[in-house]
Scaffold this motif. Structure first.
Motif, short mmCIF file in Angstrom:
data_model
loop_
_atom_site.label_atom_id
_atom_site.label_comp_id
_atom_site.label_asym_id
_atom_site.label_seq_id
_atom_site.Cartn_x
_atom_site.Cartn_y
_atom_site.Cartn_z
N GLU A 112 0.83 -1.20 0.00
CA GLU A 112 0.00 0.00 0.00
C GLU A 112 0.87 1.26 0.00
O GLU A 112 0.52 2.26 -0.65
CB GLU A 112 -0.94 -0.01 1.20
N ASP A 193 -8.43 2.94 -6.11
CA ASP A 193 -7.25 3.16 -5.29
C ASP A 193 -6.47 4.35 -5.84
O ASP A 193 -6.59 4.72 -7.02
CB ASP A 193 -6.35 1.92 -5.30
N GLY A 488 -13.18 -5.93 7.20
CA GLY A 488 -12.02 -5.99 6.31
C GLY A 488 -10.81 -6.52 7.06
O GLY A 488 -10.90 -7.10 8.14
N PRO A 505 -5.31 4.09 3.21
CA PRO A 505 -6.76 3.97 3.40
C PRO A 505 -7.09 3.29 4.72
O PRO A 505 -6.46 2.30 5.10
CB PRO A 505 -7.19 3.11 2.20
N ARG A 507 -10.36 1.99 7.58
CA ARG A 507 -11.64 1.27 7.49
C ARG A 507 -12.74 2.18 6.97
O ARG A 507 -13.66 1.72 6.28
CB ARG A 507 -12.02 0.73 8.88
N HIS A 510 -12.80 2.07 3.24
CA HIS A 510 -13.36 0.81 2.72
C HIS A 510 -14.86 0.73 2.97
O HIS A 510 -15.59 0.16 2.15
CB HIS A 510 -12.64 -0.37 3.36
N ARG A 513 -16.51 2.70 0.26
CA ARG A 513 -16.47 1.93 -0.99
C ARG A 513 -17.54 0.84 -1.00
O ARG A 513 -18.22 0.63 -2.01
CB ARG A 513 -15.09 1.32 -1.17
N GLN A 514 -17.71 0.15 0.13
CA GLN A 514 -18.75 -0.88 0.20
C GLN A 514 -20.14 -0.27 0.05
O GLN A 514 -21.02 -0.87 -0.58
CB GLN A 514 -18.64 -1.63 1.53
#
Length: 849
Positions: A112, A193, A488, A505, A507, A510, A513-514
């Motif tokens: 990352e 990303d 995650g 990034p 949580r 993410h 994004r979800q």
């Protein structure tokens, strides 16, 4: 027209407006997955309104990047893991930590950090400059210890010339961006990303880029229906029922988006029971598959010096000794299990070899285990590649490789082992057996198996894989707040605070994004059912906040909470159709007259009185539990020792009162130590049992002398009897018989309290032991001898013993005659009997009571 087709038509129309049909080969379309290619191609055909069309290049970004050749070899993840592990071990900063799991987590962070570089370097020099720039920028920044550790290790790991997968991907994207010479169209559903976004920015400097983002296309989301289950089983049943209904309606493209993998496993099982196979795009890690279980069993048995449970678990695997027939394997396991349980051998391969010296059929399997064990030298250090080579040789010796070859997952596992061995041939770091085993376990937990042999209209997938995909129906499984958004891979060692400090990034990113992926799924699909467990183990659970907000908004606007109203009715109908009502009476089996035993032991008679069904299961069906291999001294062993001590003592000193009391106590002490000697040699806890017995020696001698002064004399002990009755023989063994002239008294030693023994005798005929002993020896009296807590007390029945003995004998004759005549054997034991009955699972009292 479906919402998905509307979206694809809009994309097609915009593309065709800039690039007229029929030749679209001069453009590239980036897809989130290749499933979007077909509907997009169909939309281009519809909107082009021509008889034929030359389609554009349609590809995912990863596949496009992989098409770019590189001059430098790319290091595998296994190589990087070994290299970093060696570094962490040298630093000695985490002596008590699981360095392999830390290595795995650090490598993800390193990738990352590489992707987070502000530049998109196209070669090694450019990458080194970008790393140095990032390092210098961080030098003057205050970082917490964990973040500093990660950053320094990452910087050190990037100093080499070799490429890792993250750097290779980055370099390929840079080359693609520099070679940009054609318009690029992108289908997107959620945030990309940072690395991929930088690629688009650099590509756009040389060629046109157009992004079609579902979030910006103003398509109303479809409203899902919700089913709130009260248990895992109900959720899985509801999911399976809905899938069956959709199939019956003719739907042939059904997605199960599994947020909860436990619920997914159960749903799969119910669908397969209904003969519905499920394709699985998500796959399962090898650590969860049976093909890996046999490796774990083999290495566990080896590491535990073939502890008997581990050995039996290994031998019961369907993959071991695959060159033997199934019947031969089962016979081998059964024979060995019976033998070791009977002899009580706990562990040690050589002990098992010695135990089976007379069992020819077991020689070869044990010899193969010995040969395979010799290949894996636990006391020496080896490289990872050497350990893997030894493992594969041992699998060959044990026939496990042959068994794995017969299974698709097994074949993939064997290939993975070979690949790891080849990848790690240059690793020179020596590892202990335990270190290598932890490495192997981690590798199996990261390697995924996907069964591509199943072609089914029903498929398991995950939320990210649904981007720009249209299904006939979608089932979202396990959508409680704990699973959506999913936690995650938050990391065990380095948390969100560390990630935030390193500008990686978190949580929260993410979760957003979800949420976007969920909105896109609802926009693309017309029929969606959401299931979740509103209760678990009696505790309330919340629906996913994403879905709860959607549900609340719809209820406020439309007055409807979107509950799936038909599904509960279908489940209730299924229950009514398939329910099997419990029998109104308890099980009452009968026995053919020629199957009724010709003899019965005292304990068997006690079982028959306590619960006829228990007697039926134990002594007619022969369902007695297997003996456990004894690892520690139990109360039964203590009782046997007491019996043996007293038998030897009284045979040597039949009249105690004639000797010196101190000498008698010393003799009894000596005999006690001799009898306990074998137990003491194998288990230090035997000392406590011996001390418990020794505490009672003075009281026992006092009791014995008192009896002798009353005229009683020791006659015999541990004498077996086989007494013929009408239609049945009664057999057993008495502890001791005393005589006084013509009188006989049967005694039974018990290492229990006198109160417990009195309770046994409270109901005449409930405990048949003393009465049967008296009958077999024509004794006028019988009693228990309680030896417990330094006290010795005699406990005798209140009833007339000869009469009680006669009644018990007559009852046994009558009952056995009735059984031969076809009388049933009901399960009528009281709760005190059932509480410790190993046959409870056979009679299933809890279901019919």
């Amino acid at each position: 027209m479906s919402q998905a087709n509307v979206l694809f038509d809009r994309v097609a129309q915009r593309i065709l407006a800039a690039h007229p049909a029929p030749d679209l080969r001069g453009i590239t379309i980036l897809l989130p997955n290749m499933h979007a290619a077909q509907p997009l191609a169909q939309a281009l055909m519809r909107k082009a309104q021509v008889s034929a069309i030359l389609l554009p290049q349609m590809v995912t970004l990863n596949e496009w990047a992989q098409s770019v050749p590189l001059d430098v070899a790319v290091a595998s993840d296994s190589q990087r893991s070994a290299m970093l592990y060696q570094q962490l071990r040298k630093l000695q900063w985490f002596e008590n930590a699981d360095l392999w799991s830390m290595t795995q987590e650090l490598l993800k962070l390193f990738d990352e950090l590489t992707h987070a570089l502000h530049a998109l370097p196209e070669d090694a020099d450019a990458f080194a400059a970008a790393v140095q720039q990032a390092y210098q920028a961080r030098q003057n920044t205050t970082l917490q210890l964990e973040a500093r550790l990660v950053f320094e290790l990452w910087h050190a790991m990037q100093s080499g010339e070799e490429l890792d997968a993250a750097r290779a991907y980055q370099m390929r994207l840079a080359k693609l961006a520099q070679q940009a010479d054609r318009p690029l169209y992108v289908l997107r559903a959620s945030e990309w990303d940072a690395l991929e976004q930088r690629f688009l920015e650099e590509y756009e400097q040389r060629a046109m880029v157009k992004v079609f983002d579902v979030r910006e296309m103003e398509v109303p989301s479809q409203m899902p229906l919700f089913f709130a289950a009260t248990s895992l089983e109900q959720e899985a049943r509801a999911a399976a029922m809905q899938v069956r209904r959709w199939l019956a309606e003719g739907k042939r493209n059904i997605a199960i988006v599994a947020q909860d993998r436990v619920a997914a496993r159960r749903t799969r099982a119910l669908l397969e029971r209904a003969e519905i196979l499920v394709a699985d795009e998500t796959g399962w890690t090898f650590a969860t598959l049976s093909v890996s279980t046999v490796l774990d069993r083999w290495l566990t048995a080896l590491q535990s010096d073939f502890y008997h449970h581990d050995l039996l678990d290994l031998l019961k695997s369907p993959y071991i000794f695959a060159d033997m027939t199934a019947g031969e394997r089962k016979a081998t396991v059964y024979q060995l299990e019976q033998l070791l349980r009977k002899q009580g051998v706990v562990a040690g391969l050589e002990n098992f070899v010695a135990l089976t010296a007379q069992e020819v059929s077991l020689h070869q399997p044990l010899a193969r285990l010995r040969q395979a064990a010799a290949l894996l030298e636990q006391n020496r250090k080896h490289t990872l590649a050497q350990w893997l080579a030894a493992l594969q040789k041992s699998l060959n010796v044990l026939g496990i490789d042959s068994g794995l070859q017969q299974d698709d997952a097994g074949q993939q596992l064997l290939r993975a082992l070979q690949n790891w061995q080849q990848e790690l041939h240059g690793d020179e770091g020596p590892y202990h057996f335990a270190e290598w085993r932890r490495w192997l376990a981690q590798q199996l937990d990261t390697e995924t198996f996907r069964d591509s042999s199943i072609d089914s209209p029903v498929r398991f997938t995950h939320l990210a894989a649904t981007r720009w995909r249209r299904f006939d129906a979608v089932l979202m499984l396990g959508c409680d707040a704990a699973h959506l958004p999913s936690a995650g891979d938050g990391g065990r060692w380095f948390n969100d605070a560390v990630r935030s400090t390193l500008n990686l990034p978190t949580r929260a990113f993410h979760a957003v994004r979800q949420h976007d992926d969920l909105r896109a799924l609802l926009a693309m699909n017309d029929e969606v059912l959401v299931t979740w467990q509103k209760e678990q183990n009696g505790e309330a659970r919340l629906l996913s906040p994403f879905l709860q907000m959607l549900r609340d908004a719809h209820k406020q606007a439309q007055g409807d909470d979107l509950s799936a109203r038909e599904l509960p009715a279908y489940l209730a109908a299924e229950d009514a159709q398939h329910i099997e009502l419990p029998a109104s009476t308890r099980p009452v089996p009968s026995v053919a007259s020629d199957s009724v035993p010709a003899s019965i032991s005292i304990s068997g008679y006690n079982t028959l009185v306590a619960c006829p069904y228990q007697y039926y299961a134990r002594h007619i069906l022969k369902l007695n539990e297997l003996d456990e291999v004894q690892e520690a001294i139990e109360k039964r062993d203590y009782g046997e020792c007491v019996h043996g001590i007293l038998q030897r003592f009284h045979e040597q000193y039949p009249l105690v009162m004639q000797g010196d009391l101190a000498e008698m106590e010393a003799a009894l002490q000596r005999i006690s130590e001799e009898v306990f000697a074998d137990l003491l040699a194998h288990d230090f806890t035997a000392q406590a049992w011996l001390a418990r017995w020794v505490q009672s020696l003075p009281a026992y001698l006092d009791w014995q002398i008192k009896r002798e002064r009353e005229g009683w004399r020791y006659a015999e002990s541990e004498q077996a009897f086989d007494w013929p009755l009408d239609g049945i023989r009664l057999r057993g063994r008495i502890d001791r018989l005393d005589v006084r002239g013509e009188e006989k008294l049967v005694l039974d030693y018990k290492t229990q309290s006198d109160q417990l023994l009195r309770n046994k005798l409270k109901e005449p005929g409930e405990d048949v032991q003393l009465a049967c002993y008296a009958y077999a020896h024509e004794a006028a009296d019988a009693a228990f001898v309680s030896i417990e807590s330094g006290k010795v007390k005699q406990v005798a029945p209140q009833e007339d013993v000869p009469l009680l003995a006669q009644l018990n004998a007559e009852r046994l004759e009558q009952v056995m005659g009735e059984i031969r005549g076809g009388a049933g054997l009901p399960a009528n034991g009281i709760d005190a009997v059932c509480g410790y009955c190993e046959m409870r699972g056979v009679c299933r009292k809890g279901e019919w009571q």
